[in-house]
Enzyme design. Structure first.
Site, mmCIF file in Angstrom:
data_model
loop_
_atom_site.group_PDB
_atom_site.id
_atom_site.type_symbol
_atom_site.label_atom_id
_atom_site.label_comp_id
_atom_site.label_asym_id
_atom_site.label_seq_id
_atom_site.Cartn_x
_atom_site.Cartn_y
_atom_site.Cartn_z
ATOM 1 N N GLY A 197 0.839 -1.191 0.000
ATOM 2 C CA GLY A 197 0.000 0.000 0.000
ATOM 3 C C GLY A 197 0.877 1.245 0.000
ATOM 4 C CG LEU A 243 1.637 4.080 6.037
ATOM 5 C CD1 LEU A 243 2.562 5.298 6.143
ATOM 6 C CD2 LEU A 243 0.586 4.122 7.153
ATOM 7 C CG ASP A 261 -6.122 -12.858 3.615
ATOM 8 O OD1 ASP A 261 -6.414 -11.926 4.406
ATOM 9 O OD2 ASP A 261 -6.967 -13.410 2.889
ATOM 10 C CB ALA A 307 -6.702 -0.640 5.799
ATOM 11 C CE1 TYR A 308 -13.364 -4.058 0.740
ATOM 12 C CE2 TYR A 308 -13.782 -1.721 0.991
ATOM 13 C CZ TYR A 308 -14.045 -2.919 0.370
ATOM 14 O OH TYR A 308 -14.985 -2.972 -0.636
ATOM 15 C CB THR A 309 -8.065 2.294 2.071
ATOM 16 O OG1 THR A 309 -7.625 1.749 0.830
ATOM 17 C CG2 THR A 309 -7.092 1.935 3.159
ATOM 18 C CE1 TYR A 364 -10.868 3.068 5.894
ATOM 19 C CE2 TYR A 364 -11.260 5.335 6.579
ATOM 20 C CZ TYR A 364 -10.390 4.310 6.288
ATOM 21 O OH TYR A 364 -9.026 4.509 6.401
ATOM 22 C CE LYS A 407 -8.254 1.870 9.727
ATOM 23 N NZ LYS A 407 -7.166 0.959 9.283
HETATM 24 N N1 LIG Z 1 -5.575 6.707 2.522
HETATM 25 C C1 LIG Z 1 -5.954 7.611 3.433
HETATM 26 O O1 LIG Z 1 -6.243 8.769 3.100
HETATM 27 C C2 LIG Z 1 -6.007 7.233 4.886
HETATM 28 C C3 LIG Z 1 -6.483 8.177 5.820
HETATM 29 C C4 LIG Z 1 -6.493 7.820 7.174
HETATM 30 C C5 LIG Z 1 -6.056 6.573 7.575
HETATM 31 N N2 LIG Z 1 -5.621 5.677 6.642
HETATM 32 C C6 LIG Z 1 -5.169 4.367 7.103
HETATM 33 O O2 LIG Z 1 -3.786 4.273 6.791
HETATM 34 C C7 LIG Z 1 -3.441 2.924 6.502
HETATM 35 C C8 LIG Z 1 -2.704 2.864 5.180
HETATM 36 O O3 LIG Z 1 -3.516 3.398 4.160
HETATM 37 P P1 LIG Z 1 -3.058 3.397 2.625
HETATM 38 O O4 LIG Z 1 -3.663 4.582 1.980
HETATM 39 O O5 LIG Z 1 -1.602 3.152 2.541
HETATM 40 O O6 LIG Z 1 -3.847 2.109 2.114
HETATM 41 P P2 LIG Z 1 -3.686 1.301 0.752
HETATM 42 O O7 LIG Z 1 -2.786 2.015 -0.188
HETATM 43 O O8 LIG Z 1 -5.074 0.950 0.320
HETATM 44 O O9 LIG Z 1 -2.923 -0.019 1.225
HETATM 45 C C9 LIG Z 1 -3.532 -1.028 1.976
HETATM 46 C C10 LIG Z 1 -2.876 -2.316 1.591
HETATM 47 O O10 LIG Z 1 -3.451 -3.369 2.363
HETATM 48 C C11 LIG Z 1 -3.656 -4.477 1.496
HETATM 49 N N3 LIG Z 1 -4.654 -5.399 2.017
HETATM 50 C C12 LIG Z 1 -6.008 -5.372 1.866
HETATM 51 N N4 LIG Z 1 -6.569 -6.446 2.445
HETATM 52 C C13 LIG Z 1 -5.561 -7.156 2.997
HETATM 53 C C14 LIG Z 1 -5.514 -8.392 3.713
HETATM 54 N N5 LIG Z 1 -6.621 -9.094 3.986
HETATM 55 N N6 LIG Z 1 -4.307 -8.857 4.113
HETATM 56 C C15 LIG Z 1 -3.172 -8.157 3.842
HETATM 57 N N7 LIG Z 1 -3.148 -7.004 3.141
HETATM 58 C C16 LIG Z 1 -4.345 -6.516 2.725
HETATM 59 C C17 LIG Z 1 -4.080 -3.827 0.207
HETATM 60 O O11 LIG Z 1 -4.001 -4.729 -0.875
HETATM 61 P P3 LIG Z 1 -5.009 -4.513 -2.130
HETATM 62 O O12 LIG Z 1 -4.660 -3.194 -2.724
HETATM 63 O O13 LIG Z 1 -4.676 -5.684 -2.989
HETATM 64 O O14 LIG Z 1 -6.392 -4.545 -1.556
HETATM 65 C C18 LIG Z 1 -3.088 -2.682 0.112
HETATM 66 O O15 LIG Z 1 -1.865 -3.079 -0.486
HETATM 67 C C19 LIG Z 1 -4.752 2.143 6.550
HETATM 68 O O16 LIG Z 1 -4.882 1.553 7.808
HETATM 69 C C20 LIG Z 1 -5.822 3.203 6.399
HETATM 70 O O17 LIG Z 1 -7.033 2.827 6.996
HETATM 71 C C21 LIG Z 1 -5.578 5.980 5.318
#
Ligand SMILES: NC(=O)c1ccc[n+]([C@@H]2O[C@H](COP(=O)([O-])OP(=O)(O)OC[C@H]3O[C@@H](n4cnc5c(N)ncnc54)[C@H](OP(=O)(O)O)[C@@H]3O)[C@@H](O)[C@H]2O)c1
Length: 281
Positions: free
Chosen positions: A10, A12, A35, A59-61, A124, A128
């Protein structure tokens, strides 16, 4: 130390892997290798690698997707957090869970403290928050880092979407009635490392400093990237979405200062450095 990073592909996760690999032994896994919804796989991996800390960036984002696919949202964001907590407790490991500003309802007019009451409005945010609770109900050796409005080089995000639409269409409208703190994933990864090295457990708000609306953010990023497009502010009502977003989700990073960690730089400096690539080398 040994560090297990989940969700490592992802946006981050990639920066966490880069930052922690400098001086740690890192196992960085995404869903194809681990997983996190599979409790047995999680237990086996944690037992075998024996990490000092598990950093859960998986996460499921998809915020709107969570509304229509509740099962998947809660499985990844909540149940799997419990899986990691259980495996960590069995092996004496710490866990860091990355959470979100969307645990708040956005009705405040001043930055949210870590101690403020949570009240997520959408699926969401609820999933979380349940992920936070699934962790804290199992172990005391936890860090929760609530962050917001993430962008980084390794994923799709608001910055890339705005650039694409501006280039393709030459004009765009962006909401000007939702306020938050855009946060660069590389800055966040570095701050997470400081938190872990400092060793004080608990819940932290961790964002770049200052705040803006999505419109103000779009204006600044288009200016910095030299894209000439007609940008207009609009109201959320003009762009109805399945999930309600908090109108105000600025986070006061109070716990960081209480444990003697400096605040993150202002969001305008961070987005400038994202474009310059000065911190990525
Ligand atoms: N993005 C934002 O603006 C934001 C804001 C506040 C907080 N956050 C939090 O910050 C964290 C990182 O966010 P991010 O934007 O980096 O998210 P991201 O780019 O969507 O990355 C999440 C990663 O987790 C993987 N994943 C999904 N289901 C999984 C599973 N069952 N087992 C293992 N890996 C799995 C995803 O794979 P796939 O792509 O194949 O599904 C993806 O590679 C998350 O906890 C999110 O809730 C994000």
């Amino acid at each position: 130390m040994r560090v297990l990073i989940t969700g490592a592909k992802g946006q981050l996760g990639q920066d966490l892997t880069k930052v922690f690999s400098n001086n740690n032994e890192v196992a960085a896994y995404d869903i194809d290798e681990l997983d996190i919804t599979d409790l047995d796989a999680v237990k086996n991996t944690v037992k075998e690698f024996n990490p000092k800390i598990i950093i859960n960036a998986a996460a499921y984002t998809n915020v709107d997707g969570c509304e229509s696919d509740l099962e998947a949202a809660f499985k990844v964001n909540a149940l799997a957090s419990g899986n990691l907590a259980k495996a960590a407790a069995l092996n004496g490991a710490q866990v860091l869970y990355v959470s979100t500003d969307y645990v708040f309802d956005g009705t405040s007019d001043k930055p949210y403290l870590e101690s403020d009451a949570v009240n997520p409005e959408g699926a969401y945010g609820r999933s979380k928050l349940e992920g936070e609770q699934a962790l804290t109900s199992v172990t005391d050796k936890y860090y929760i880092t609530r962050t917001a409005w993430l962008y980084g080089h390794g994923g799709s995000n608001f910055v890339k979407t705005i650039q694409k639409v501006a280039k393709e269409k030459g004009e765009l409208k962006v909401v000007d009635d939702q306020r938050g703190s855009p946060t660069y994933t590389l800055d966040l990864a570095q701050k997470i490392k400081e938190i872990v090295e400092n060793g004080e457990y608990g819940t932290y708000h961790v964002t770049n400093s200052g705040s803006c609306t999505w419109y103000e953010f779009a204006k600044e990023l288009l200016r910095l990237s030299g894209i000439d497009a007609k940008l207009e502010p609009c109201d959320t009502e003009e762009f109805p979405r399945p999930a309600k977003r908090p109108a105000y989700s600025v986070l006061a990073n109070e716990k960081l200062s209480s444990v003697g960690i400096s605040p993150m730089r202002p969001w305008k400096e961070a987005i400038k450095s994202y474009f310059e690539g000065t911190d990525d080398k």
